[in-house]
Design an enzyme around this catalytic site. Sequence first.
Site, mmCIF file in Angstrom:
data_model
loop_
_atom_site.group_PDB
_atom_site.id
_atom_site.type_symbol
_atom_site.label_atom_id
_atom_site.label_comp_id
_atom_site.label_asym_id
_atom_site.label_seq_id
_atom_site.Cartn_x
_atom_site.Cartn_y
_atom_site.Cartn_z
ATOM 1 N N HIS A 204 0.354 -1.076 -0.597
ATOM 2 C CA HIS A 204 -0.068 -0.226 -0.306
ATOM 3 C C HIS A 204 0.445 1.512 -0.101
ATOM 4 O O HIS A 204 0.951 2.144 -0.663
ATOM 5 C CB HIS A 204 -0.921 0.231 1.068
ATOM 6 C CG HIS A 204 -2.125 -0.735 1.335
ATOM 7 N ND1 HIS A 204 -2.693 -1.478 2.168
ATOM 8 C CD2 HIS A 204 -2.502 -1.599 0.299
ATOM 9 C CE1 HIS A 204 -3.782 -1.561 1.125
ATOM 10 N NE2 HIS A 204 -3.732 -1.780 0.372
ATOM 11 N N ARG A 342 -10.790 -6.489 -15.942
ATOM 12 C CA ARG A 342 -11.134 -6.913 -15.610
ATOM 13 C C ARG A 342 -11.350 -8.157 -14.843
ATOM 14 O O ARG A 342 -12.664 -7.504 -13.503
ATOM 15 C CB ARG A 342 -9.288 -7.998 -15.216
ATOM 16 C CG ARG A 342 -8.825 -8.438 -14.169
ATOM 17 C CD ARG A 342 -7.432 -8.682 -13.857
ATOM 18 N NE ARG A 342 -7.712 -7.934 -12.838
ATOM 19 C CZ ARG A 342 -7.371 -7.381 -11.691
ATOM 20 N NH1 ARG A 342 -5.810 -7.615 -11.517
ATOM 21 N NH2 ARG A 342 -7.316 -6.738 -10.703
ATOM 22 N N ASN A 453 3.052 -8.563 -11.544
ATOM 23 C CA ASN A 453 3.239 -8.713 -9.602
ATOM 24 C C ASN A 453 3.309 -10.094 -9.211
ATOM 25 O O ASN A 453 3.946 -10.789 -8.617
ATOM 26 C CB ASN A 453 2.260 -7.841 -8.763
ATOM 27 C CG ASN A 453 2.136 -6.623 -9.824
ATOM 28 O OD1 ASN A 453 3.457 -5.787 -9.729
ATOM 29 N ND2 ASN A 453 0.927 -5.544 -9.515
ATOM 30 N N ASP A 454 1.876 -10.523 -10.153
ATOM 31 C CA ASP A 454 2.054 -12.182 -10.000
ATOM 32 C C ASP A 454 2.830 -13.005 -10.412
ATOM 33 O O ASP A 454 3.770 -13.984 -10.277
ATOM 34 C CB ASP A 454 0.432 -12.480 -10.036
ATOM 35 C CG ASP A 454 -0.241 -12.507 -8.465
ATOM 36 O OD1 ASP A 454 -0.001 -12.396 -7.706
ATOM 37 O OD2 ASP A 454 -1.574 -12.008 -8.870
ATOM 38 N N CYS A 501 0.287 -5.069 -17.874
ATOM 39 C CA CYS A 501 -0.903 -4.282 -17.331
ATOM 40 C C CYS A 501 -0.428 -4.432 -15.453
ATOM 41 O O CYS A 501 -0.895 -3.339 -14.544
ATOM 42 C CB CYS A 501 -1.805 -4.583 -16.735
ATOM 43 S SG CYS A 501 -2.221 -6.706 -16.224
#
Length: 569
Positions: A204, A342, A453-454, A501
């Site tokens: 965050h 998405r 990211n993943d 993305c």
Amino acid sequence: MTGSLRAETQGTGTPLSGASMLHGTPVVPGIGFGPVIRPGRRPDVPVDTTVVDEAARGTELERFREAASVVAGRLRGRAELATGAASEVLSANAAMAQDRGWLKAAEKLISAGTPATSATDAATEKFAAMFQKLGGLMAERVTDLRDIRDRVIAEILGVPEPGVPTPTVPSVLFADDLAPADTAGLDATLVVGLATSLGGPTSHTAIIARQLGIPCVVAVAGLDDVQEGTSAVVDGITGDIVLEPDAVLAADAVETDRAELDRVSRWTGQGSTSDGHAVDILANVQDGAGARAARKTAAAGIGLFRTELCFLDRDVEPTVDEQAEIYGQVLEAFDGHKVVVRTLDAGSDKPLRFANHADEANPALGIRGIRIAEQDRGILYRQLDGIAAAAAATGSSPWVMAPMIATAAEAAAFAADARARGLKPGVMIEIPAAALLAEHILEHVDFLSIGTNDLAQYTMAADRMSSQLASLTDPWQPAVIALVAHTAKAGAAAGKPVGVCGEAAADPLLACVLVGLGVTSLSAASAAVAHVGAKLSSVTLAQCIDAAAAALKTDSSTAARAAAAAVLN
């Protein structure tokens, strides 16, 4: 950007006079220089082993409930004043302060005679242990939960709310980690740099700092030992933290960085390299407000509409009409432009109450994303119906993509469901298996979008929210870049677009490498759009290709970044 302090010093080969240096993971580019400030002390939880008289327990319950309500109200108020990711995170934290499970756990203790402050702490630690066991982004929420605890306890005790002090001069903020309520409230004219010893590129703190444009470095070893008042430079380009630097060199680096920011601010699109190779520069959004804010930038469209973030606080699944209204706001904001929606990326760190998630030993590898549809196809069908209804109402032609696709069969099933509703289907490439079989998946869908990211998390077998593993989940890891290259090559062979993305697209230097690999679009936080577009416009396609080739030849994220910089800077 070209104003990194490392570049300044390497130009002469002279080390910074009297300086010592720390290093972390860079997440928001830029240079910040000033004295170190730190967040104010959190309230001490009184060690209170007394048992509250039964007659007084009702009053103690009211003290707790009122404090929790006040804290939730303050967070909601700040969310209404904020925009984009900051508003989203503050809203989620306000909901956490009123979470029924957490409230009931504390109320049960208070009803048994535990003082309100001790009960608040005990209930928090119970849930913190649960979140840490779940891992992933749920573990990241421990910081948020403990921040809520501290604010509630401060309210019960009648002491000032904890948080970041307002500096009198431009300063750099050092902390172990920051709660969203603190990060979202930062004044970027006074807090000119941010460094944390915890967190990761998708924490965050990093997400909100990126939105605010504050240079940021996370997972910095040794940061906790730095004293307040120490002169420091935060280099969000290289990840360097320079303590007691040469003042002249530091000031020169800041001025160079400001000149670069001024150049960036004048970029208005369209996305392309300096020799005219077109690349879509798009924005990531989570709701209509975020889309309207993104519309004020030079973004050519929306590359990622995170629909699940609209529903995290819902006990009951929104109706098709309710969903159509939400989706329609984003489509209207970018009328006539590309919008990629998405489908629900729920599960793991983003559980939806109405999706009936089962408890799992490892939720990041469990029922999330498109896998929820295997248990309840109706959730997916109703969402696609809502998107189709919004498209019809606005006269739009949105693209839709499914998250967590692992096989060609999953891609084929999703594509059939989307096309049955007149929607253009694509899938997310987040799992290494999907990247390796991209050519087979492209037989069924019209486009791919890489979620770095993943993809980094699963490729490196490293929790993306672990500060100790932040170097492994760096998208500059050559293994991750190699999978992106394989996916982009498959897209080129099929004549179909492949975008990125994930947060990698927000790094201007890495964005150029991605283009060199064959990526056709880049979607990032709104605040990063101009940075990416301006950097891309300053280099040729040949430079991008050479930088990508150089990065692929390396064996570490640090070496990959340096190799690309040598070509592009």
